[in-house]
Scaffold this motif. Structure first.
Motif, PDB file in Angstrom:
ATOM      1  N   ASN A 108       0.786  -0.933  -0.119  1.00 62.86           N
ATOM      2  CA  ASN A 108      -0.119  -0.136  -0.490  1.00 62.86           C
ATOM      3  C   ASN A 108       0.981   1.219  -0.392  1.00 62.86           C
ATOM      4  OD1 ASN A 108      -2.582  -0.878   0.023  1.00 62.86           O
ATOM      5  ND2 ASN A 108      -2.012  -1.671   2.738  1.00 62.86           N
ATOM      6  N   PHE A 109       0.474   1.938  -0.254  1.00 64.98           N
ATOM      7  CA  PHE A 109       1.030   3.138  -0.631  1.00 64.98           C
ATOM      8  C   PHE A 109      -0.014   4.963  -0.003  1.00 64.98           C
ATOM      9  CE2 PHE A 109       3.048   0.856  -3.578  1.00 64.98           C
ATOM     10  CZ  PHE A 109       4.158   0.776  -3.584  1.00 64.98           C
ATOM     11  N   ASP A 110       1.067   5.385   0.032  1.00 66.93           N
ATOM     12  CA  ASP A 110      -0.056   7.107   0.476  1.00 66.93           C
ATOM     13  C   ASP A 110      -0.287   8.064  -0.741  1.00 66.93           C
ATOM     14  OD1 ASP A 110      -0.527   6.212   3.259  1.00 66.93           O
ATOM     15  OD2 ASP A 110       2.224   6.267   3.638  1.00 66.93           O
ATOM     16  N   GLY A 111       0.754   7.576  -1.870  1.00 66.38           N
ATOM     17  CA  GLY A 111       0.476   8.726  -2.758  1.00 66.38           C
ATOM     18  C   GLY A 111       1.500   8.179  -4.280  1.00 66.38           C
ATOM     19  N   VAL A 112       0.544   8.790  -5.438  1.00 66.03           N
ATOM     20  CA  VAL A 112       1.283   9.044  -6.312  1.00 66.03           C
ATOM     21  C   VAL A 112       2.102   9.918  -6.759  1.00 66.03           C
ATOM     22  CG1 VAL A 112       1.841   7.731  -8.746  1.00 66.03           C
ATOM     23  CG2 VAL A 112      -0.050   6.951  -7.433  1.00 66.03           C
ATOM     24  N   ILE A 113       3.304  10.060  -7.288  1.00 67.67           N
ATOM     25  CA  ILE A 113       4.404  11.589  -7.447  1.00 67.67           C
ATOM     26  C   ILE A 113       4.925  11.300  -8.910  1.00 67.67           C
ATOM     27  CG2 ILE A 113       5.543  12.948  -7.425  1.00 67.67           C
ATOM     28  CD1 ILE A 113       5.970  11.895  -4.955  1.00 67.67           C
ATOM     29  N   ALA A 114       4.619  11.937  -9.736  1.00 64.14           N
ATOM     30  CA  ALA A 114       4.760  11.563 -11.443  1.00 64.14           C
ATOM     31  C   ALA A 114       5.157  12.918 -11.574  1.00 64.14           C
ATOM     32  CB  ALA A 114       3.642  11.734 -12.500  1.00 64.14           C
TER      33      ALA A 114
END
Length: 249
Positions: free
Chosen positions: A174-180
Motif C-alpha cells: 500500500n502507498f500513501d500517494g503517487v507522484i509523477a
C-alpha cells in the motif's frame, strides 16, 4: 482638374456631416442619461445567495504546514510511488513511464528507495487489462502495462490506474500517494543541488544543459559500450537519483 476639386469638396462636406451627426447623437444620449428613460428594459435581476457550505473537518485542520508535515513523514512514515515520465516519448499524461521508484519518507528524509525498470516489472504482472485501440494498433502491444498507464489527461485517473495494475503483482503493498515527474525537472534539480554530477563509469558530467539528452543516450544507446545488460540499463537513473538526494539532504 475642376471635376476632381468638386469631388474633393463634396467628400469633405460628407465627412463633416457624418462627424456632426454622430456628435449630436452622442450628445443627445449623454444629456438624457440622468433621466429615467428605459429604452432597453431588462428583467429584474435575481441574486441567489447560497448558504455557506461547511468544509469537512479534515480540510479545516490541514493547512499548508499541516500538509507539509503529513507528506514529508513528520507525523508518520509515508510511502510513495514516484513515476519517471520521459518527456521525449510523449503520452497523454506526460511521457513514457520508463522507470518508477518506491520511496519511504520519514521526518523529512528519504528512509528507503528502490528504482524499477518499468518494462522489466511489467513482465511479472499477471492478467493485465486489454489496451486502448491506439496502443494495440500503433504500438502493437497486446496488454496495458505500467509503462503506458498514464493514457488519460487527468493525472488523478492515471495515478489510480497505475496503482490498480501495480497491485496485480503486489496486492499487499500500500502507498500513501503517487507522484509523477518528467525529465524537465532534472536540470532544475542538478542546478539546485550544486551543479554538474559525475557518475562512476560514465564519461563526462551530467549538467543542467545536457542531462536530458545524456541520460537518454546512456539508457538507450551507450549501455552496450559500458557492458551493461539490457534489463539493467536503467540502473543509471537510480545512481543519478541517489547522488541528487544525497546532495539535497
Amino acid at each position: 482638374m475642376p471635376n476632381q476639386k468638386a469631388k474633393l469638396k463634396t467628400s469633405v462636406k460628407v465627412l463633416i456631416f457624418i462627424l456632426i451627426f454622430f456628435t449630436a447623437i452622442s450628445l443627445f444620449f449623454y444629456l438624457i442619461k440622468p433621466f429615467s428613460y428605459n429604452f432597453f428594459p431588462k428583467e429584474e435581476s435575481k441574486v441567489h445567495i447560497k448558504p455557506p457550505v461547511e468544509e469537512p473537518e479534515t480540510e479545516k485542520k490541514l493547512g499548508f504546514l499541516g500538509f507539509t508535515n503529513q507528506v514529508s513523514g513528520h507525523e508518520k512514515p509515508m510511502k510513495y510511488l514516484v513515476l519517471f515520465q520521459n518527456s521525449m516519448e510523449l503520452r497523454p499524461g506526460g511521457g513514457y513511464i520508463g522507470s518508477f521508484a518506491e520511496i519511504e519518507i520519514e521526518d523529512g528524509k528519504i528512509k528507503s528507495k528502490q528504482v524499477y525498470n518499468t518494462n522489466v516489472y511489467d513482465l511479472q504482472i499477471p492478467n493485465k487489462p486489454s489496451p486502448p485501440f491506439l496502443i494495440s494498433d500503433k504500438m502493437l502491444s497486446t496488454d496495458w502495462g505500467l509503462r503506458d498507464s498514464n493514457w488519460a489527461l487527468d493525472f488523478n485517473q492515471n495515478a489510480k490506474f497505475f496503482l490498480k495494475i501495480y497491485k496485480l503483482a503486489n496486492p499487499k503493498k500500500n502507498f500513501d500517494g503517487v507522484i509523477a515527474v518528467t525529465t524537465k525537472v532534472l536540470p532544475f534539480l542538478i542546478e539546485q543541488s550544486g551543479g554538474p554530477i559525475k557518475l562512476e563509469g560514465i564519461e563526462g558530467n551530467f549538467t543542467p544543459e545536457n542531462v536530458i539528452e545524456k541520460l537518454e543516450y546512456e539508457v538507450e544507446v551507450n549501455y552496450t559500450n559500458r557492458g551493461i545488460a539490457k534489463d539493467q540499463r536503467k540502473e543509471i537513473i537510480n545512481h543519478l537519483m541517489t547522488e541528487i538526494i544525497n546532495r539535497i539532504q
